[in-house]
Design a protein around this motif. Structure first.
Motif, PDB file in Angstrom:
ATOM      1  N   SER A 102       0.841  -1.340  -0.018  1.00 13.28           N
ATOM      2  CA  SER A 102       0.128   0.025   0.055  1.00 13.28           C
ATOM      3  C   SER A 102       0.856   1.186  -0.026  1.00 13.28           C
ATOM      4  O   SER A 102       0.839   2.168  -0.613  1.00 13.28           O
ATOM      5  N   LYS A 103       1.791   1.260   0.593  1.00 10.06           N
ATOM      6  CA  LYS A 103       2.889   2.265   0.963  1.00 10.06           C
ATOM      7  C   LYS A 103       3.647   2.554  -0.483  1.00 10.06           C
ATOM      8  O   LYS A 103       3.877   3.794  -1.005  1.00 10.06           O
ATOM      9  N   TYR A 105       2.696   1.755  -3.240  1.00 12.94           N
ATOM     10  CA  TYR A 105       1.699   2.225  -4.496  1.00 12.94           C
ATOM     11  C   TYR A 105       1.622   3.710  -4.280  1.00 12.94           C
ATOM     12  O   TYR A 105       1.753   4.373  -5.072  1.00 12.94           O
ATOM     13  N   MET A 106       1.428   4.206  -2.968  1.00 14.76           N
ATOM     14  CA  MET A 106       1.275   5.510  -2.587  1.00 14.76           C
ATOM     15  C   MET A 106       2.387   6.488  -3.017  1.00 14.76           C
ATOM     16  O   MET A 106       2.401   7.499  -3.530  1.00 14.76           O
ATOM     17  N   GLN A 113       1.236   4.564 -10.719  1.00 11.43           N
ATOM     18  CA  GLN A 113      -0.131   4.465  -9.999  1.00 11.43           C
ATOM     19  C   GLN A 113      -1.182   4.439 -11.162  1.00 11.43           C
ATOM     20  O   GLN A 113      -2.061   3.310 -10.785  1.00 11.43           O
ATOM     21  N   GLU A 125      -6.319   6.986  -9.179  1.00  9.63           N
ATOM     22  CA  GLU A 125      -5.304   6.748  -8.482  1.00  9.63           C
ATOM     23  C   GLU A 125      -5.181   6.932  -6.870  1.00  9.63           C
ATOM     24  O   GLU A 125      -4.768   6.480  -6.276  1.00  9.63           O
ATOM     25  N   ASP A 126      -5.846   8.324  -6.860  1.00 12.30           N
ATOM     26  CA  ASP A 126      -5.952   8.848  -5.267  1.00 12.30           C
ATOM     27  C   ASP A 126      -6.982   7.973  -4.597  1.00 12.30           C
ATOM     28  O   ASP A 126      -6.595   7.905  -3.350  1.00 12.30           O
ATOM     29  N   VAL A 129      -5.238   4.732  -3.704  1.00 10.26           N
ATOM     30  CA  VAL A 129      -4.355   4.964  -2.094  1.00 10.26           C
ATOM     31  C   VAL A 129      -5.191   4.986  -0.987  1.00 10.26           C
ATOM     32  O   VAL A 129      -4.788   4.300  -0.145  1.00 10.26           O
ATOM     33  N   SER A 133      -5.167   1.789   1.747  1.00 12.67           N
ATOM     34  CA  SER A 133      -5.116   2.144   3.184  1.00 12.67           C
ATOM     35  C   SER A 133      -5.786   1.561   4.091  1.00 12.67           C
ATOM     36  O   SER A 133      -5.514   0.956   5.156  1.00 12.67           O
TER      37      SER A 133
END
Length: 179
Positions: A102-103, A105-106, A113, A125-126, A129, A133
């Motif tokens: 997850s991190k 990808y962020m 992304q 994408e946002d 994220v 999470s």
């Protein structure tokens, strides 16, 4: 108790499937852009270099480096180090947690992304994220046998077309349920 246990088992099954897909997509698109050499995912400059990300990138690279430096608990990583002197990202991802992925990808470059997010129709994408999470928290609740039925995270999922389609009520701009 038994209801919660069964609910955790069902959700964990699908969370693990999602985790595997995200690992696969992220490693594929990262390697497509930078290649399969481990030094590429260990380079901080291959991540989103916004100033706010510097500390998180350093932590992620430290985790990745630790897994590629020697005798680990993962035989497939030890084999890659011994035989090839290189641990491709697609090999390493199996040892990473959902939180690590997850991190990663962020912190990935926007083009990576974007390619990953395209595998999840209707999610940008946002939003991905934020979803990753939150899914990480739920995965940990399920995997560690915590009570799921009443679990709430302080993080909210973004407003989605599904909220409107289900005619969920709003309070201002926010939906009152399903968040």
């Amino acid at each position: 108790y038994e209801f919660d246990e069964q609910l955790r088992e069902i959700l964990l099954k699908y969370l693990l499937k999602t985790e595997g897909q995200v690992k696969s997509h992220l490693s594929y698109y990262f390697c497509e852009k930078y290649g399969e050499q481990q030094e590429e995912y260990l380079k901080p400059q291959n991540y989103n270099q916004e100033p706010k990300n510097a500390g998180d990138i350093a932590k992620l690279v430290k985790i990745l480096r630790r897994l590629t430096e020697g005798n680990t608990d993962y035989h497939y990583i030890n084999h890659a180090i011994r035989k090839h002197k290189n641990v491709p990202l697609w090999v390493l991802t199996n040892a990473l947690t959902f939180g690590n992925i997850s991190k990663m990808y962020m912190l990935s470059q926007y083009d990576i992304q974007s390619k990953v997010a395209k595998n999840y129709p209707g999610v940008n994408e946002d939003q991905l994220v934020k979803f990753l999470s939150i899914l990480t928290h739920f995965r940990n609740v399920c995997a560690h046998g915590e009570r799921l039925y009443t679990y709430r995270t302080k993080k909210a999922i973004p407003n989605m077309p599904l909220h409107e389609k289900l005619k969920i009520g709003k309070s201002g701009q926010e939906y009152v349920n399903g968040k």
